[in-house]
Design an enzyme around this catalytic site. Structure first.
Site, PDB file in Angstrom:
ATOM      1  N   MET A  56      10.531  -7.074   4.212  1.00  0.00           N
ATOM      2  CA  MET A  56      10.740  -7.758   5.488  1.00  0.00           C
ATOM      3  C   MET A  56      12.104  -8.443   5.571  1.00  0.00           C
ATOM      4  O   MET A  56      12.242  -9.511   6.155  1.00  0.00           O
ATOM      5  CB  MET A  56       9.619  -8.784   5.715  1.00  0.00           C
ATOM      6  CG  MET A  56       8.234  -8.162   5.761  1.00  0.00           C
ATOM      7  SD  MET A  56       8.079  -6.889   7.032  1.00  0.00           S
ATOM      8  CE  MET A  56       7.977  -7.925   8.482  1.00  0.00           C
TER       9      MET A  56
ATOM     10  N   HIS B 284       8.704   3.077   8.996  1.00  0.00           N
ATOM     11  CA  HIS B 284       8.450   2.190  10.132  1.00  0.00           C
ATOM     12  C   HIS B 284       7.183   2.679  10.840  1.00  0.00           C
ATOM     13  O   HIS B 284       7.032   3.879  11.070  1.00  0.00           O
ATOM     14  CB  HIS B 284       9.646   2.227  11.089  1.00  0.00           C
ATOM     15  CG  HIS B 284       9.473   1.311  12.248  1.00  0.00           C
ATOM     16  ND1 HIS B 284       9.539  -0.061  12.116  1.00  0.00           N
ATOM     17  CD2 HIS B 284       9.201   1.555  13.558  1.00  0.00           C
ATOM     18  CE1 HIS B 284       9.317  -0.616  13.290  1.00  0.00           C
ATOM     19  NE2 HIS B 284       9.111   0.337  14.190  1.00  0.00           N
TER      20      HIS B 284
ATOM     21  N   SER C 269       0.832  -1.205   0.000  1.00  0.00           N
ATOM     22  CA  SER C 269       0.000   0.000   0.000  1.00  0.00           C
ATOM     23  C   SER C 269       0.870   1.260   0.000  1.00  0.00           C
ATOM     24  O   SER C 269       0.478   2.287  -0.566  1.00  0.00           O
ATOM     25  CB  SER C 269      -0.974   0.004   1.183  1.00  0.00           C
ATOM     26  OG  SER C 269      -0.303   0.170   2.399  1.00  0.00           O
TER      27      SER C 269
ATOM     28  N   ASP D  18      20.513   2.848   7.970  1.00  0.00           N
ATOM     29  CA  ASP D  18      21.928   2.614   8.258  1.00  0.00           C
ATOM     30  C   ASP D  18      22.108   1.149   8.645  1.00  0.00           C
ATOM     31  O   ASP D  18      21.216   0.328   8.416  1.00  0.00           O
ATOM     32  CB  ASP D  18      22.461   3.613   9.300  1.00  0.00           C
ATOM     33  CG  ASP D  18      21.825   3.427  10.668  1.00  0.00           C
ATOM     34  OD1 ASP D  18      21.092   2.434  10.872  1.00  0.00           O
ATOM     35  OD2 ASP D  18      22.066   4.275  11.547  1.00  0.00           O
ATOM     36  N   GLU D  19      23.232   0.831   9.255  1.00  0.00           N
ATOM     37  CA  GLU D  19      23.576  -0.579   9.497  1.00  0.00           C
ATOM     38  C   GLU D  19      22.688  -1.208  10.569  1.00  0.00           C
ATOM     39  O   GLU D  19      22.630  -2.420  10.690  1.00  0.00           O
ATOM     40  CB  GLU D  19      25.045  -0.721   9.917  1.00  0.00           C
ATOM     41  CG  GLU D  19      26.068  -0.195   8.923  1.00  0.00           C
ATOM     42  CD  GLU D  19      26.091   1.324   8.854  1.00  0.00           C
ATOM     43  OE1 GLU D  19      25.708   2.001   9.841  1.00  0.00           O
ATOM     44  OE2 GLU D  19      26.455   1.850   7.776  1.00  0.00           O
TER      45      GLU D  19
ATOM     46  N   ARG E 131      22.991 -13.965   3.571  1.00  0.00           N
ATOM     47  CA  ARG E 131      22.520 -12.573   3.467  1.00  0.00           C
ATOM     48  C   ARG E 131      23.321 -11.764   2.474  1.00  0.00           C
ATOM     49  O   ARG E 131      22.808 -10.949   1.726  1.00  0.00           O
ATOM     50  CB  ARG E 131      22.677 -11.890   4.833  1.00  0.00           C
ATOM     51  CG  ARG E 131      21.538 -12.115   5.765  1.00  0.00           C
ATOM     52  CD  ARG E 131      21.868 -11.418   7.084  1.00  0.00           C
ATOM     53  NE  ARG E 131      20.970 -11.861   8.134  1.00  0.00           N
ATOM     54  CZ  ARG E 131      19.781 -11.330   8.355  1.00  0.00           C
ATOM     55  NH1 ARG E 131      19.357 -10.320   7.644  1.00  0.00           N
ATOM     56  NH2 ARG E 131      19.015 -11.794   9.320  1.00  0.00           N
TER      57      ARG E 131
HETATM   58  C1  GRF Z   1       3.883  -0.694   6.811  1.00  0.00           C
HETATM   59  O1  GRF Z   1       3.220  -0.596   8.040  1.00  0.00           O
HETATM   60  C2  GRF Z   1       5.298  -0.207   6.937  1.00  0.00           C
HETATM   61  O2  GRF Z   1       5.443   0.821   7.864  1.00  0.00           O
HETATM   62  C3  GRF Z   1       6.016  -1.432   7.410  1.00  0.00           C
HETATM   63  O3  GRF Z   1       5.415  -2.492   6.720  1.00  0.00           O
HETATM   64  C4  GRF Z   1       4.082  -2.128   6.361  1.00  0.00           C
HETATM   65  C5  GRF Z   1       3.979  -2.286   4.882  1.00  0.00           C
HETATM   66  O4  GRF Z   1       2.688  -2.094   4.414  1.00  0.00           O
HETATM   67  N1  GRF Z   1       7.421  -1.312   7.197  1.00  0.00           N
HETATM   68  P1  GRF Z   1       2.428  -2.051   2.847  1.00  0.00           P
HETATM   69  O5  GRF Z   1       2.998  -3.328   2.263  1.00  0.00           O
HETATM   70  O6  GRF Z   1       3.071  -0.839   2.286  1.00  0.00           O
HETATM   71  O7  GRF Z   1       0.933  -2.032   2.725  1.00  0.00           O
END
Ligand code: GRF
Length: 226
Positions: free
Chosen positions: A91, A110, A14, A142-143, A66
């Site tokens: 993620m 975030h 979104s 950042d890291e 990674r």
């Molecule tokens: C959001 O709440 C963002 O802050 C977090 O993951 C969620 C992603 O939502 N990092 P979307 O996939 O953009 O709908």
């Protein structure tokens, strides 16, 4: 020159959609050159296809570690001639190889008022903690996880009876406003990092946006006279 960005997603996208919408309405000064997902079949990829944006699936499961995955991301982003990287619900923790490839050009959003509640399930952490104001943060990456210099934040009151979903939905609505704004500032090269403070340089002769966010949000629980 319009900044070329790559958007990394893992799910619904979104926030990606909010960038697409601002781009299509002509206010966002950036071009989304590629959308990369580490998970196949997610809605974020559908959104890219629907809007004619090239997309790629790079599954972290296909790489031994990674570092190898990070390097694959850098290759995918470079192939698309990306200049900045926008993490939008991605993620995975991005590592030093990606950060070095795009210095000061990797942004994240975030769903909490950092430095409170970094990491997973931030909305639930906020509800459990009983905060009065929750919100979201756009920051340079950042890291360390959810740690880099803060570009913009927005706050929303927590209400009695909120759970992570109800509070999260109101936070998400704010995310969709502040992320395009931050990407626009980045595209206009108006952000300067001094130590860990981000200075926003004024735009050339741009009028203030009358629909913009107020400069501060104060909890409505304050009583008369305070
Ligand atoms: C959001 O709440 C963002 O802050 C977090 O993951 C969620 C992603 O939502 N990092 P979307 O996939 O953009 O709908």
């Amino acid at each position: 020159m319009t900044l070329s960005v790559g958007v990394l997603v893992s799910g619904g996208g979104s926030n990606l959609q909010s960038l697409i919408d601002r781009k299509e309405s002509g206010v966002l000064d950036a071009r989304i050159s590629t959308v990369i997902s580490n998970v196949p079949g997610v809605k974020g990829l559908e959104r890219a296809v629907k809007h004619g944006i090239p997309s790629q699936v790079l599954s972290h499961r296909d790489y031994p570690n990674r570092r190898a995955y990070d390097q694959a991301l850098v290759r995918g982003l470079r192939q698309a001639e990306v200049e900045a990287v926008i993490l939008a619900g991605f993620m995975r923790v991005v590592g030093p190889d990606l950060l070095a490839a795009f210095p000061r050009r990797v942004l994240n959003i975030h769903p909490a008022l950092l430095p409170a509640f970094p990491g997973l399930h931030a909305q639930e952490q906020a509800v459990t903690h009983g905060v009065r104001l929750a919100g979201c943060t756009v920051h340079f990456v950042d890291e360390q996880v959810d740690h880099g210099p803060i570009i913009i934040q927005a706050a929303v009151p927590a209400q009695a009876g909120d759970d992570a979903d109800s509070l999260g939905a109101r936070i998400l609505a704010l995310e969709h406003r502040i992320y395009p704004q931050a990407v626009h500032w980045l595209a206009q090269d108006r952000l300067e990092i001094r130590n860990r403070q981000v200075v926003l340089h004024p735009a050339d002769a741009l009028p203030a946006d009358p629909a913009g966010l107020p400069s501060c949000l104060i909890h409505p629980m304050l009583e008369h006279g305070f």
